[in-house]
Design an enzyme around this catalytic site. Structure first.
Site, PDB file in Angstrom:
ATOM      1  N   GLU A 219      43.377  32.126  42.412  1.00  0.00           N
ATOM      2  CA  GLU A 219      43.085  32.518  43.218  1.00  0.00           C
ATOM      3  C   GLU A 219      41.634  32.651  44.132  1.00  0.00           C
ATOM      4  O   GLU A 219      41.651  32.244  45.362  1.00  0.00           O
ATOM      5  CB  GLU A 219      43.218  34.677  43.607  1.00  0.00           C
ATOM      6  CG  GLU A 219      44.803  34.845  42.779  1.00  0.00           C
ATOM      7  CD  GLU A 219      44.581  35.038  40.859  1.00  0.00           C
ATOM      8  OE1 GLU A 219      44.521  34.320  40.416  1.00  0.00           O
ATOM      9  OE2 GLU A 219      45.476  35.988  40.384  1.00  0.00           O
TER      10      GLU A 219
ATOM     11  N   CYS B 108      44.235  40.169  39.154  1.00  0.00           N
ATOM     12  CA  CYS B 108      43.597  40.387  38.352  1.00  0.00           C
ATOM     13  C   CYS B 108      42.259  41.399  39.073  1.00  0.00           C
ATOM     14  O   CYS B 108      42.258  40.955  39.982  1.00  0.00           O
ATOM     15  CB  CYS B 108      42.894  40.010  37.386  1.00  0.00           C
ATOM     16  SG  CYS B 108      41.109  38.857  37.760  1.00  0.00           S
TER      17      CYS B 108
ATOM     18  N   HIS C 253      39.756  31.038  38.304  1.00  0.00           N
ATOM     19  CA  HIS C 253      41.247  31.208  38.517  1.00  0.00           C
ATOM     20  C   HIS C 253      41.700  30.800  40.088  1.00  0.00           C
ATOM     21  O   HIS C 253      40.926  30.975  40.540  1.00  0.00           O
ATOM     22  CB  HIS C 253      41.269  33.571  38.970  1.00  0.00           C
ATOM     23  CG  HIS C 253      40.714  34.176  37.073  1.00  0.00           C
ATOM     24  ND1 HIS C 253      40.953  35.307  36.973  1.00  0.00           N
ATOM     25  CD2 HIS C 253      40.645  33.429  35.926  1.00  0.00           C
ATOM     26  CE1 HIS C 253      41.111  35.736  36.145  1.00  0.00           C
ATOM     27  NE2 HIS C 253      40.476  34.521  35.306  1.00  0.00           N
TER      28      HIS C 253
ATOM     29  N   CYS D  16      40.050  39.142  40.864  1.00  0.00           N
ATOM     30  CA  CYS D  16      40.397  38.733  42.056  1.00  0.00           C
ATOM     31  C   CYS D  16      40.722  39.665  42.833  1.00  0.00           C
ATOM     32  O   CYS D  16      40.590  39.055  44.061  1.00  0.00           O
ATOM     33  CB  CYS D  16      41.756  37.623  41.326  1.00  0.00           C
ATOM     34  SG  CYS D  16      41.517  36.595  40.240  1.00  0.00           S
TER      35      CYS D  16
END
Length: 169
Positions: A70, A98, A68, A101
């Site tokens: 992040e 999410c 991801h 993260c």
């Protein structure tokens, strides 16, 4: 959206800065989409306002479930700074983080999180969960949500509409 973890309402200068830096994160989302990734982009900014790291999602191309945007910017910035505590940094991300993260943001002791679109299916900051506000955790960053939310959401809507359309062909 003003999070309870925000000490004060943002100033006009902060609003303008958040807008400008979210546009940078959107550029990363566009770059991710261009290589077939879900268009989520993130940048991490240091205390001096300089961008330390930038990335889009890279789950598909890197075969990495943690790819991801992040997580990628946290890793890069921590390596550059030579420390994992990022209390003086701000994350800008085009989609509400999410659970994975949000947990990484807590562990990195990130100082501030600014996100674009809400994620009603997997959001862990405001939509489904409020991990960054959980008083049981040892760190709670300041949060500002829905910055350029329409623009951020439009990237995702378009991407998935195109993907569904090509799947029917």
């Amino acid at each position: 959206m003003k999070s309870p973890t925000s000490a004060q309402p943002p100033t006009q200068q902060q609003l303008e800065t958040d807008h400008r830096l979210m546009l940078e994160a959107l550029a990363e989302a566009d770059a991710a989409a261009a290589v077939g990734e879900v268009p989520v982009g993130a940048i991490l900014v240091g205390p001096d306002g300089q961008i330390l790291s930038r990335s889009g999602n890279r789950k598909e191309g890197n075969f990495d479930p943690t790819g991801h945007a992040e997580v990628r910017v946290l890793r890069e910035a921590a390596g550059q700074l030579g420390r994992w505590r990022l209390t003086d940094c701000t994350l800008y991300v085009t989609l509400e983080p999410c659970v994975m993260c949000a947990g990484a943001l807590v562990h990195a002791r990130i100082g501030r999180v600014v996100f674009g679109a809400l994620d009603p299916k997997a959001g862990a900051v405001a939509s489904l969960y409020k991990i960054l506000e959980d008083s049981r955790l040892n760190h709670r960053p300041e949060v500002r949500g829905e910055v350029l939310a329409a623009e951020c959401g439009a990237r995702l809507t378009s991407f998935f509409a195109t993907r569904r359309g090509s799947a029917r062909s």
